[in-house]
Design a protein around this motif. Structure first.
Motif, PDB file in Angstrom:
ATOM      1  N   SER A  50      94.648  58.125 -41.389  1.00  0.00           N
ATOM      2  CA  SER A  50      93.605  57.391 -42.089  1.00  0.00           C
ATOM      3  C   SER A  50      93.488  57.874 -43.529  1.00  0.00           C
ATOM      4  O   SER A  50      93.963  58.960 -43.880  1.00  0.00           O
TER       5      SER A  50
ATOM      6  N   GLN B 176      90.883  58.978 -44.867  1.00  0.00           N
ATOM      7  CA  GLN B 176      90.094  60.212 -44.833  1.00  0.00           C
ATOM      8  C   GLN B 176      90.982  61.414 -44.493  1.00  0.00           C
ATOM      9  O   GLN B 176      90.814  62.500 -45.051  1.00  0.00           O
TER      10      GLN B 176
ATOM     11  N   LYS C  70      90.533  63.901 -52.313  1.00  0.00           N
ATOM     12  CA  LYS C  70      90.112  62.496 -52.407  1.00  0.00           C
ATOM     13  C   LYS C  70      90.742  61.800 -53.606  1.00  0.00           C
ATOM     14  O   LYS C  70      91.204  60.662 -53.511  1.00  0.00           O
TER      15      LYS C  70
ATOM     16  N   SER D 143      91.262  47.884 -49.515  1.00  0.00           N
ATOM     17  CA  SER D 143      89.926  48.030 -48.921  1.00  0.00           C
ATOM     18  C   SER D 143      89.692  49.445 -48.411  1.00  0.00           C
ATOM     19  O   SER D 143      88.545  49.873 -48.234  1.00  0.00           O
ATOM     20  N   LEU D 144      90.778  50.181 -48.179  1.00  0.00           N
ATOM     21  CA  LEU D 144      90.640  51.555 -47.690  1.00  0.00           C
ATOM     22  C   LEU D 144      89.996  52.465 -48.723  1.00  0.00           C
ATOM     23  O   LEU D 144      89.373  53.473 -48.382  1.00  0.00           O
TER      24      LEU D 144
ATOM     25  N   THR E 185      86.321  53.113 -48.384  1.00  0.00           N
ATOM     26  CA  THR E 185      85.892  54.034 -47.332  1.00  0.00           C
ATOM     27  C   THR E 185      85.832  55.477 -47.822  1.00  0.00           C
ATOM     28  O   THR E 185      85.264  56.339 -47.143  1.00  0.00           O
ATOM     29  N   LEU E 186      86.419  55.738 -48.966  1.00  0.00           N
ATOM     30  CA  LEU E 186      86.400  57.092 -49.521  1.00  0.00           C
ATOM     31  C   LEU E 186      85.307  57.295 -50.565  1.00  0.00           C
ATOM     32  O   LEU E 186      85.116  58.412 -51.042  1.00  0.00           O
TER      33      LEU E 186
ATOM     34  N   TRP F  99      82.757  59.677 -49.299  1.00  0.00           N
ATOM     35  CA  TRP F  99      83.301  60.643 -48.349  1.00  0.00           C
ATOM     36  C   TRP F  99      83.274  62.053 -48.922  1.00  0.00           C
ATOM     37  O   TRP F  99      83.626  62.280 -50.067  1.00  0.00           O
TER      38      TRP F  99
END
Length: 412
Positions: free
Chosen positions: A317, A319, A327, A343-344, A347-348, A351
């Motif tokens: 993933s 993450q 990151k 789009s990933l 998600t960070l 994070w």
């Protein structure tokens, strides 16, 4: 002769009335015409852009500037006193004050100057017409000696006088020309300037790679550097100093710019440099070393361009990738990979790197003998924890039990 037009006045802007600015110009005797704003602050205000730095030109000698500031109680730092520059600290911010100058001799890297009280003479030694605009700090009246206002209106980047002569005075002006074209131009090059840059491109070899890197990074930081980079490749501008950079690299930058915009990711000059360089980590590091980039920058480049098969690039993933390489580097990797799902990146956004919560001591307490197996087992615990998506302490404890038992059985 100065060009003056009815509308040639500097628009009012907050930076002109910042704390301490009036006191500074009182100290310099601006009411007597001894000091004017010059360069970027004038140019950017006319374009409606934020002003980052304020520069002042003056007929006063550097020593006179120091004396005037001391009398007024304004802190002065002789930052470039040999070249006529004194930095005044006004309300905690620096304002560079430089005595009017004319070039006595140049060698393409540095100039020997003499002071003058002739504003046009000072303007004539500057690089581009849009950078040779002066403004009265009290009235805002603009003084334009070489058609800078018209060029600014047309978004045209033009050398002052002879382009060949300006480049011969300072070879770095080749790089500056393309940076200014990318930042302020329309993308349509001035043919005279472009031909002069092509003719003088080999002279870049005389410059330190740090200076070239500084200009290149500033160019890569503009909204879309790709069109200007194409011009540079077509004109073989970089061949003498960075022969590895080619048209394929420029297309990678163009693709990256599009992906950054689609992902709402802030532009990154270093990430764009990763795209511009050959997609080989070792060769990229060689270039980064040649450009004297910092160790931090080199590590980021290495992480961004590391082959997917290495331990630094687990196929997991975003993450998990961010946990392994950071990151920032994970975002770089996603943006640089044309096949990666943008789009990933979202998600960070918020994070934060989690903490495993167990160490070697916890495994020893579970019965694993002290020794090299502890470090190996701990890495196995961490790998499984990352693969499972960073579960909480209870699951970590179960994983630690399982891994410890596995290693104990292997020793039997």
């Amino acid at each position: 002769m100065t060009t003056k037009r009815p509308d040639s006045h500097l628009p009012d802007a907050p930076w002109r009335h910042g704390p301490g600015m009036d006191s500074l110009f009182d100290a310099l005797g601006a009411r007597d015409g001894t000091a004017r704003f010059v360069g970027g602050a004038v140019r950017d205000t006319l374009l409606g852009l934020p002003v980052q730095d304020v520069d002042v030109a003056t007929t006063l000698t550097p020593q006179a500037v120091l004396d005037c500031l001391k009398t007024a109680g304004i802190k002065a730092v002789p930052t470039g006193i040999d070249h006529g520059t004194v930095t005044a600290i006004v309300a905690g911010a620096p304002v560079e004050i430089t005595t009017l100058r004319r070039d006595v001799s140049t060698d393409g890297r540095r100039a020997t100057v003499a002071y003058t009280d002739d504003w046009r003479e000072d303007a004539a030694r500057r690089d581009f017409t849009i950078n040779a605009l002066y403004a009265d700090p009290l009235t805002g009246e603009i003084f334009d000696y070489f058609g800078g206002l018209a060029d600014l209106s047309a978004r045209r980047i033009r050398f002052i006088g002879s382009a060949d002569a300006r480049i011969a005075e300072d070879h770095l002006r080749i790089m500056r020309y393309f940076r200014f074209l990318a930042r302020y131009g329309t993308g349509e090059q001035d043919e005279v300037a472009y031909r002069a840059c092509i003719a003088g491109a080999n002279s870049l070899m005389a410059l330190s790679r740090e200076r070239i890197a500084d200009e290149l990074m500033k160019l890569l930081a503009v909204t879309d550097p790709a069109p200007v980079l194409r011009l540079m490749i077509e004109g073989n501008i970089l061949r003498a100093v960075l022969p590895e950079i080619d048209a394929a690299g420029v297309e990678r930058v163009a693709n990256l710019v599009t992906r950054e915009a689609s992902a709402a990711a802030p532009p990154s000059a270093l990430r764009r440099l990763c795209a511009l360089m050959p997609q080989d980590a070792a060769l990229a590091d060689n270039i980064a070393t040649r450009l004297k980039l910092s160790n931090k920058a080199r590590k980021r480049i290495a992480a961004a361009l590391a082959p997917p098969t290495t331990a630094a690039s687990p196929p997991a993933s975003p993450q998990a990738l961010a946990y392994r390489i950071g990151k920032e580097a994970a975002v770089d990797r996603c943006l640089l990979d044309p096949s990666a799902d943008l789009s990933l990146i979202a998600t960070l956004a918020d994070w934060q790197r989690p903490t495993l919560g167990v160490g070697g001591g916890a495994l020893i307490a579970r019965g694993l003998p002290a020794g090299p197996d502890v470090a190996t087992a701990l890495r196995a615990v961490e790998d499984q924890w990352v693969e499972e998506g960073f579960p909480g302490p209870r699951r970590v404890s179960v994983i630690a039990d399982q891994i410890t038992s596995k290693f104990q059985r292997a020793r039997q």
